[in-house]
Design a protein around this motif. Structure first.
Motif, mmCIF file in Angstrom:
data_model
loop_
_atom_site.group_PDB
_atom_site.id
_atom_site.type_symbol
_atom_site.label_atom_id
_atom_site.label_comp_id
_atom_site.label_asym_id
_atom_site.label_seq_id
_atom_site.Cartn_x
_atom_site.Cartn_y
_atom_site.Cartn_z
ATOM 1 N N ASN A 346 0.873 -1.164 0.000
ATOM 2 C CA ASN A 346 0.000 0.000 0.000
ATOM 3 C C ASN A 346 0.917 1.223 0.000
ATOM 4 O O ASN A 346 1.625 1.482 0.973
ATOM 5 C CB ASN A 346 -0.893 -0.015 1.249
ATOM 6 N N ALA A 347 0.915 1.955 -1.090
ATOM 7 C CA ALA A 347 1.888 3.040 -1.269
ATOM 8 C C ALA A 347 1.742 4.111 -0.199
ATOM 9 O O ALA A 347 2.746 4.694 0.242
ATOM 10 C CB ALA A 347 1.732 3.657 -2.658
ATOM 11 N N ASP A 348 0.516 4.389 0.241
ATOM 12 C CA ASP A 348 0.324 5.413 1.255
ATOM 13 C C ASP A 348 0.925 4.975 2.588
ATOM 14 O O ASP A 348 1.543 5.769 3.298
ATOM 15 C CB ASP A 348 -1.164 5.721 1.423
ATOM 16 N N LYS A 349 0.767 3.685 2.930
ATOM 17 C CA LYS A 349 1.365 3.175 4.169
ATOM 18 C C LYS A 349 2.892 3.165 4.053
ATOM 19 O O LYS A 349 3.597 3.458 5.026
ATOM 20 C CB LYS A 349 0.850 1.761 4.462
ATOM 21 N N ALA A 350 3.403 2.830 2.866
ATOM 22 C CA ALA A 350 4.854 2.842 2.652
ATOM 23 C C ALA A 350 5.413 4.255 2.794
ATOM 24 O O ALA A 350 6.510 4.451 3.316
ATOM 25 C CB ALA A 350 5.186 2.275 1.275
ATOM 26 N N ARG A 351 4.641 5.245 2.343
ATOM 27 C CA ARG A 351 5.060 6.647 2.495
ATOM 28 C C ARG A 351 5.211 7.017 3.965
ATOM 29 O O ARG A 351 6.145 7.704 4.350
ATOM 30 C CB ARG A 351 4.002 7.580 1.883
ATOM 31 N N LYS A 352 4.282 6.547 4.770
ATOM 32 C CA LYS A 352 4.295 6.908 6.194
ATOM 33 C C LYS A 352 5.484 6.285 6.925
ATOM 34 O O LYS A 352 5.974 6.847 7.902
ATOM 35 C CB LYS A 352 2.987 6.472 6.847
ATOM 36 N N LEU A 353 5.943 5.119 6.443
ATOM 37 C CA LEU A 353 7.077 4.462 7.087
ATOM 38 C C LEU A 353 8.415 4.897 6.510
ATOM 39 O O LEU A 353 9.442 4.767 7.165
ATOM 40 C CB LEU A 353 6.946 2.944 6.970
ATOM 41 N N GLY A 354 8.412 5.357 5.257
ATOM 42 C CA GLY A 354 9.654 5.847 4.675
ATOM 43 C C GLY A 354 10.265 4.997 3.588
ATOM 44 O O GLY A 354 11.276 5.375 3.002
ATOM 45 N N SER A 355 9.677 3.843 3.268
ATOM 46 C CA SER A 355 10.249 3.025 2.194
ATOM 47 C C SER A 355 9.924 3.590 0.811
ATOM 48 O O SER A 355 10.578 3.264 -0.174
ATOM 49 C CB SER A 355 9.767 1.575 2.289
ATOM 50 N N CYS A 356 8.907 4.435 0.754
ATOM 51 C CA CYS A 356 8.583 5.185 -0.458
ATOM 52 C C CYS A 356 8.659 6.667 -0.077
ATOM 53 O O CYS A 356 8.131 7.048 0.970
ATOM 54 C CB CYS A 356 7.179 4.830 -0.952
ATOM 55 N N PRO A 357 9.316 7.509 -0.869
ATOM 56 C CA PRO A 357 9.458 8.916 -0.499
ATOM 57 C C PRO A 357 8.103 9.586 -0.230
ATOM 58 O O PRO A 357 7.220 9.571 -1.094
ATOM 59 C CB PRO A 357 10.147 9.533 -1.722
#
Length: 540
Positions: A346-357
């Motif tokens: 889930n790109a939004d969750k990845a954003r919150k953790l930092g694995s996706c900018p």
């Protein structure tokens, strides 16, 4: 006639059988692990350097032959095989020079006589490689070029099979995996890099982790006071799973599809939700020491540390590329996510953790670009000329994270955050001490587009086959062994067993389970130095 598209990934192999006349995928076969000992690409390289490149080559070919068996095709009818992977995997596959990949210093390479090793495209009879292993009398083997010796066919694939190459505005692409390849494009300039994220990013190395495969929890979402898990089915499509209380483990609503474990994307989703809902207030601490995602499927505090190391390595590398390119964080327009994690996370969750900018204006998710490029080359061999021309035009600079002070300093902050619970404000203070800018502000409401529904977009009408047990045993003579079995007890992966055969003693290592030369706990614990993990061969 048939063709095979083969992706030699760091965490496992993917292969597709293709009907060349109909130009369609018939079936897909995958392995659940890489056959070489070790948890990442550097482990595989070190194993080949220390134990022998010939042995590593033999293990890889033996695995590929087992995949061919699973595909169930008459090998005399195979016309083309195209292979993609990073430079280390492709070099071991072809049994060509690897020492230039192991030693970064020019003086060391010159001393070894391994300067200017060519990794150009190759087209040659498959039997030159597979003779004595698989009979491929009518088959041509196609290997795409590397751009530079550090930038291989998999990195080329992630650039070609996304929109990355067409972008005129600052854009980044990352192929998420054990060795996360990435690139940034600013105007006509491209800088590439990679982060040795480790196996946790794909679900391995965690207590209940697994690769993206049938039965894996790939996502988690809140429903009231409970969490709804998403599970991959037999065709690798995401399906609605059970409803569970992540603290108590009570399943409120069971589902028809049963979860077997959690993949990296599921761990990212669970961790993101646990922080967002207040279950976790200080990383990596969890109430009761675990998050429960299913029957005997748990994420522990140690799992969070392992996942955090992987996420942190990726974020540190992405920030380093931006800083080295002279690009302001807020100017990053596009982020392309490739690989299994890129497809299922889930790109939004990845954003919150930092694995996706979290500062990218647009995020586009792709699947396995490496096998997609191999498939293109199998279906139309003339596409290799196009790939070669693209590789020539890419004027790429490669940034070695291992020698970058910027990466090292950011990753120290990441480790403190993920393993020691350091607050973000203190993280930013540490960045300031290193004369680095603070973490960027989150871009509100980015465009998020998912181009694929699953990692491998088309598994074929005959479905997905899993080669779950490669059955490759590497063996070492151990004449001094006293059969105390301390090595077996010490092994964290249950990879070693001591056996007696015809009056002689041997150490048998399961190659896909063994952590390789980065571990050697069995060697260290042996009271009589009976094993050394050096003179090893495949047990026939």
């Amino acid at each position: 006639m048939y063709g095979i598209a083969l992706d030699l990934g760091t965490s496992g192999f993917r292969a597709q059988l293709i009907d060349l006349e109909a130009k369609e995928v018939l079936k897909t076969a995958i392995t659940m692990r890489h056959p070489l000992p070790g948890g990442n690409v550097m482990d595989h390289l070190d194993f080949a350097i220390q134990v022998g490149a010939d042995l590593a080559h033999e293990i890889i070919l033996d695995t590929v032959s087992k995949i061919f068996d699973e595909l169930g095709v008459d090998t005399t009818l195979i016309k083309r095989i195209a292979v993609c992977g990073n430079p280390i995997q492709l070099s071991l596959f072809q049994n060509i020079e690897i020492r230039d990949l192991a030693y970064a210093g020019e003086n060391k390479q010159k001393k070894l006589g391994v300067e200017n090793v060519s990794r150009d495209a190759r087209v040659f009879p498959a039997n030159e490689l597979f003779e004595g292993i698989v009979d491929l009398p009518n088959c041509t083997l196609i290997v795409p070029p590397a751009i530079k010796h550090e930038i291989g066919a998999d990195a080329l694939a992630m650039m070609i099979k996304t929109d990355f190459m067409d972008m005129k505005v600052p854009s980044m692409v990352t192929d998420y995996g054990t060795n996360a390849e990435m690139a940034i494009k600013v105007g006509d300039k491209i800088i590439t890099g990679s982060a040795a994220a480790g196996p946790a990013i794909e679900g391995q190395g965690m207590s209940c982790g697994m690769l993206a495969s049938p039965g894996a929890i790939s996502d988690v979402n809140v429903e009231g006071d409970y969490w709804r898990v998403t599970i991959l089915d037999g065709l690798m499509a995401e399906r609605k799973g059970h409803l569970i209380d992540p603290v108590t483990g009570v399943i409120k609503e069971p589902s028809e599809i049963v979860a077997k474990g959690v993949t990296g994307t599921g761990a990212i989703a669970a961790l993101s939700l646990a922080i967002e809902t207040g279950i976790i207030t200080k990383i990596p601490e969890i109430p009761n020491g675990k998050l429960v995602l299913g029957d005997r499927i748990e994420i522990t505090e140690k799992d969070i540390e392992e996942a955090g190391k992987a996420i942190g390595a990726i974020r540190a590398a992405q920030l380093t590329l931006l800083l080295e390119s002279g690009t302001k964080y807020e100017d990053l327009e596009n982020m392309y996510m490739a690989g299994a994690t890129g497809a299922y996370v889930n790109a939004d969750k990845a954003r919150k953790l930092g694995s996706c900018p979290n500062f990218a204006h647009n995020i586009v998710q792709f699947g396995n670009t490496s096998v997609a490029l191999a498939r293109d080359l199998v279906m139309d061999e003339s596409k290799l000329d196009e790939v070669i021309e693209i590789a020539k035009k890419i004027k790429a600079d490669h940034l070695m994270m291992a020698t970058s002070d910027t990466f090292s300093n950011i990753y120290v902050c990441e480790l403190s955050y993920w393993t020691q619970g350091m607050p973000i404000d203190m993280y930013n203070q540490m960045l300031g001490m290193y004369k680095l800018p603070p973490l960027p502000e989150t871009f509100v409401n980015p465009g998020i587009e998912k181009r694929v529904a699953k990692d491998i977009d088309e598994v074929g009408k005959e479905g997905l086959k899993i080669v779950s047990d490669l059955g490759i045993i590497i063996e070492e003579e151990a004449p001094k062994c006293i059969l105390c079995h301390k090595c077996e007890e010490e092994c964290p992966e249950d990879a070693i067993i001591m056996i007696e055969r015809d009056g002689e003693l041997f150490a048998n290592y399961n190659s896909e389970r063994c952590l390789g030369t980065s571990c050697r706990r069995c060697v260290s614990i042996c009271p009589v130095s009976a094993i050394h993990y050096k003179t090893i061969s495949i047990k026939k």
